[in-house]
Design a protein around this motif. Sequence first.
Motif, PDB file in Angstrom:
ATOM      1  N   ASP A   5      -2.395  41.819  -7.704  1.00  0.00           N
ATOM      2  CA  ASP A   5      -1.139  41.330  -7.148  1.00  0.00           C
ATOM      3  C   ASP A   5      -0.413  40.555  -8.247  1.00  0.00           C
ATOM      4  OD1 ASP A   5       0.859  40.762  -5.379  1.00  0.00           O
ATOM      5  OD2 ASP A   5      -0.161  39.046  -4.496  1.00  0.00           O
ATOM      6  N   ALA A   6      -0.234  41.212  -9.386  1.00  0.00           N
ATOM      7  CA  ALA A   6       0.348  40.533 -10.550  1.00  0.00           C
ATOM      8  C   ALA A   6       1.124  41.546 -11.385  1.00  0.00           C
ATOM      9  CB  ALA A   6      -0.748  39.899 -11.401  1.00  0.00           C
ATOM     10  N   PRO A   7       2.332  41.192 -11.820  1.00  0.00           N
ATOM     11  CA  PRO A   7       3.117  42.104 -12.646  1.00  0.00           C
ATOM     12  C   PRO A   7       2.660  42.080 -14.102  1.00  0.00           C
ATOM     13  CG  PRO A   7       4.334  40.090 -12.280  1.00  0.00           C
ATOM     14  CD  PRO A   7       3.066  39.968 -11.483  1.00  0.00           C
ATOM     15  N   GLY A   8       3.124  43.057 -14.857  1.00  0.00           N
ATOM     16  CA  GLY A   8       2.834  43.119 -16.284  1.00  0.00           C
ATOM     17  C   GLY A   8       3.902  43.931 -17.000  1.00  0.00           C
ATOM     18  N   TYR A   9       3.863  43.905 -18.322  1.00  0.00           N
ATOM     19  CA  TYR A   9       4.796  44.705 -19.112  1.00  0.00           C
ATOM     20  C   TYR A   9       4.116  45.121 -20.403  1.00  0.00           C
ATOM     21  CZ  TYR A   9       5.529  40.306 -21.635  1.00  0.00           C
ATOM     22  OH  TYR A   9       5.340  39.154 -22.343  1.00  0.00           O
ATOM     23  N   TYR A  10       4.666  46.164 -21.032  1.00  0.00           N
ATOM     24  CA  TYR A  10       4.080  46.648 -22.279  1.00  0.00           C
ATOM     25  C   TYR A  10       5.144  47.300 -23.149  1.00  0.00           C
ATOM     26  CZ  TYR A  10       4.050  51.062 -19.681  1.00  0.00           C
ATOM     27  OH  TYR A  10       4.418  52.155 -18.936  1.00  0.00           O
ATOM     28  N   PHE A  11       4.856  47.320 -24.465  1.00  0.00           N
ATOM     29  CA  PHE A  11       5.673  47.991 -25.468  1.00  0.00           C
ATOM     30  C   PHE A  11       4.723  48.759 -26.375  1.00  0.00           C
ATOM     31  CE2 PHE A  11       7.624  43.890 -24.499  1.00  0.00           C
ATOM     32  CZ  PHE A  11       8.882  44.277 -24.070  1.00  0.00           C
ATOM     33  N   ASP A  12       5.080  49.959 -26.748  1.00  0.00           N
ATOM     34  CA  ASP A  12       4.218  50.686 -27.687  1.00  0.00           C
ATOM     35  C   ASP A  12       5.021  51.649 -28.542  1.00  0.00           C
ATOM     36  OD1 ASP A  12       4.159  53.495 -26.478  1.00  0.00           O
ATOM     37  OD2 ASP A  12       3.407  52.340 -24.790  1.00  0.00           O
ATOM     38  N   LEU A  13       4.446  51.986 -29.672  1.00  0.00           N
ATOM     39  CA  LEU A  13       4.981  52.977 -30.594  1.00  0.00           C
ATOM     40  C   LEU A  13       3.948  54.080 -30.714  1.00  0.00           C
ATOM     41  CD1 LEU A  13       7.335  53.590 -32.607  1.00  0.00           C
ATOM     42  CD2 LEU A  13       5.871  52.577 -34.377  1.00  0.00           C
ATOM     43  N   SER A  14       4.361  55.315 -30.464  1.00  0.00           N
ATOM     44  CA  SER A  14       3.427  56.445 -30.556  1.00  0.00           C
ATOM     45  C   SER A  14       3.884  57.409 -31.644  1.00  0.00           C
ATOM     46  CB  SER A  14       3.310  57.174 -29.216  1.00  0.00           C
ATOM     47  OG  SER A  14       4.569  57.657 -28.796  1.00  0.00           O
ATOM     48  N   ALA A  15       2.919  58.095 -32.241  1.00  0.00           N
ATOM     49  CA  ALA A  15       3.195  59.035 -33.323  1.00  0.00           C
ATOM     50  C   ALA A  15       2.326  60.270 -33.151  1.00  0.00           C
ATOM     51  CB  ALA A  15       2.909  58.389 -34.680  1.00  0.00           C
ATOM     52  N   GLY A  16       2.867  61.423 -33.500  1.00  0.00           N
ATOM     53  CA  GLY A  16       2.119  62.673 -33.426  1.00  0.00           C
ATOM     54  C   GLY A  16       2.768  63.714 -34.313  1.00  0.00           C
ATOM     55  N   LYS A  17       1.983  64.696 -34.744  1.00  0.00           N
ATOM     56  CA  LYS A  17       2.524  65.731 -35.636  1.00  0.00           C
ATOM     57  C   LYS A  17       1.810  67.045 -35.364  1.00  0.00           C
ATOM     58  CE  LYS A  17       5.066  66.751 -39.320  1.00  0.00           C
ATOM     59  NZ  LYS A  17       6.525  66.684 -39.268  1.00  0.00           N
ATOM     60  N   ASP A  18       2.590  68.113 -35.165  1.00  0.00           N
ATOM     61  CA  ASP A  18       2.019  69.448 -35.005  1.00  0.00           C
ATOM     62  C   ASP A  18       1.523  69.969 -36.352  1.00  0.00           C
ATOM     63  OD1 ASP A  18       2.584  69.495 -32.336  1.00  0.00           O
ATOM     64  OD2 ASP A  18       4.326  70.800 -32.483  1.00  0.00           O
ATOM     65  N   ILE A  19       0.317  70.528 -36.339  1.00  0.00           N
ATOM     66  CA  ILE A  19      -0.264  71.135 -37.534  1.00  0.00           C
ATOM     67  C   ILE A  19      -0.576  72.585 -37.195  1.00  0.00           C
ATOM     68  CG2 ILE A  19      -2.176  71.099 -39.164  1.00  0.00           C
ATOM     69  CD1 ILE A  19      -2.469  68.092 -38.512  1.00  0.00           C
ATOM     70  N   SER A  20       0.069  73.495 -37.885  1.00  0.00           N
ATOM     71  CA  SER A  20      -0.155  74.909 -37.631  1.00  0.00           C
ATOM     72  C   SER A  20      -1.452  75.343 -38.301  1.00  0.00           C
ATOM     73  CB  SER A  20       1.015  75.731 -38.180  1.00  0.00           C
ATOM     74  OG  SER A  20       0.759  77.099 -37.992  1.00  0.00           O
ATOM     75  N   THR A  21      -2.237  76.140 -37.595  1.00  0.00           N
ATOM     76  CA  THR A  21      -3.512  76.623 -38.135  1.00  0.00           C
ATOM     77  C   THR A  21      -3.367  78.017 -38.739  1.00  0.00           C
ATOM     78  OG1 THR A  21      -4.153  77.566 -36.005  1.00  0.00           O
ATOM     79  CG2 THR A  21      -4.811  75.284 -36.447  1.00  0.00           C
ATOM     80  N   GLY A  22      -2.165  78.585 -38.663  1.00  0.00           N
ATOM     81  CA  GLY A  22      -1.972  79.943 -39.162  1.00  0.00           C
ATOM     82  C   GLY A  22      -2.377  80.988 -38.143  1.00  0.00           C
ATOM     83  N   LYS A  23      -2.873  80.529 -37.003  1.00  0.00           N
ATOM     84  CA  LYS A  23      -3.243  81.439 -35.918  1.00  0.00           C
ATOM     85  C   LYS A  23      -2.366  81.094 -34.720  1.00  0.00           C
ATOM     86  CE  LYS A  23      -7.935  81.876 -37.631  1.00  0.00           C
ATOM     87  NZ  LYS A  23      -9.365  81.729 -37.351  1.00  0.00           N
ATOM     88  N   ALA A  24      -2.777  81.457 -33.549  1.00  0.00           N
ATOM     89  CA  ALA A  24      -1.975  81.209 -32.345  1.00  0.00           C
ATOM     90  C   ALA A  24      -2.159  79.794 -31.814  1.00  0.00           C
ATOM     91  CB  ALA A  24      -2.342  82.224 -31.263  1.00  0.00           C
ATOM     92  N   ILE A  25      -3.004  79.002 -32.469  1.00  0.00           N
ATOM     93  CA  ILE A  25      -3.310  77.661 -31.983  1.00  0.00           C
ATOM     94  C   ILE A  25      -2.625  76.607 -32.861  1.00  0.00           C
ATOM     95  CG2 ILE A  25      -5.144  75.971 -31.610  1.00  0.00           C
ATOM     96  CD1 ILE A  25      -7.008  78.281 -30.955  1.00  0.00           C
ATOM     97  N   THR A  26      -2.019  75.618 -32.204  1.00  0.00           N
ATOM     98  CA  THR A  26      -1.426  74.475 -32.894  1.00  0.00           C
ATOM     99  C   THR A  26      -2.266  73.242 -32.578  1.00  0.00           C
ATOM    100  OG1 THR A  26       0.791  75.400 -32.713  1.00  0.00           O
ATOM    101  CG2 THR A  26       0.639  73.044 -33.117  1.00  0.00           C
ATOM    102  N   VAL A  27      -2.552  72.447 -33.609  1.00  0.00           N
ATOM    103  CA  VAL A  27      -3.311  71.200 -33.460  1.00  0.00           C
ATOM    104  C   VAL A  27      -2.322  70.040 -33.595  1.00  0.00           C
ATOM    105  CG1 VAL A  27      -5.164  69.769 -34.402  1.00  0.00           C
ATOM    106  CG2 VAL A  27      -5.378  72.263 -34.437  1.00  0.00           C
TER     107      VAL A  27
END
Length: 198
Positions: A101-123
Amino acid sequence: GHWSRGDKTYDTQLRMSVPFCSGKVAVEAYVVPLEFYAMDTVTRDIRAARDRDGKGYAGGDIYFSTIVELVRNKKGWPDLAFEAGLRTASGTRLGAARFTDAPGYYFDLSAGKDISTGKAITVRPSGLLGFYSFQTFDVQQLQNDCVLYGLGVDLRNSDYCLSAQICGYSGYKKNGDQPLVGRFTMQSIRSSLGCKVS
């Protein structure tokens, strides 16, 4: 499903995301409308839950957030996004120590990058770092300030997305305020919805 020593929980989740500005800004709402839980008596007593058998169901807090895309598809840079969120004091079964029964708040920075494997799958490796603060009922320390963090990786092709993530936060009270969660998700991708890391 969430399983830890002495607590087995199954829940439903609802999430709504409304994009603006050509997808560069989004407003989100998130809630666990129903969860079923079963705590053993040791866990029930550690949490000071006033729940006789440690079993039942509850409804969760509602979260609202705004996400702003800072960088996307820029050579030499990961994709970056900033999020500001609010947790409302709307959960149920407070006496069973399920929600607060208590409020809260948050701030965040997220980062991500697609890496092609040369096949049909992306990491796509990703990470998150932020700040999370919530009200407590301790008259000496009225709020708990926490470091928010997460790491993940997605494996994606044109039809499916498999995600593995580890995330949590670390507060200074050291009274159970350092949860660490491992999450595995498989999604079917339809049209342009794509795979969302949370």
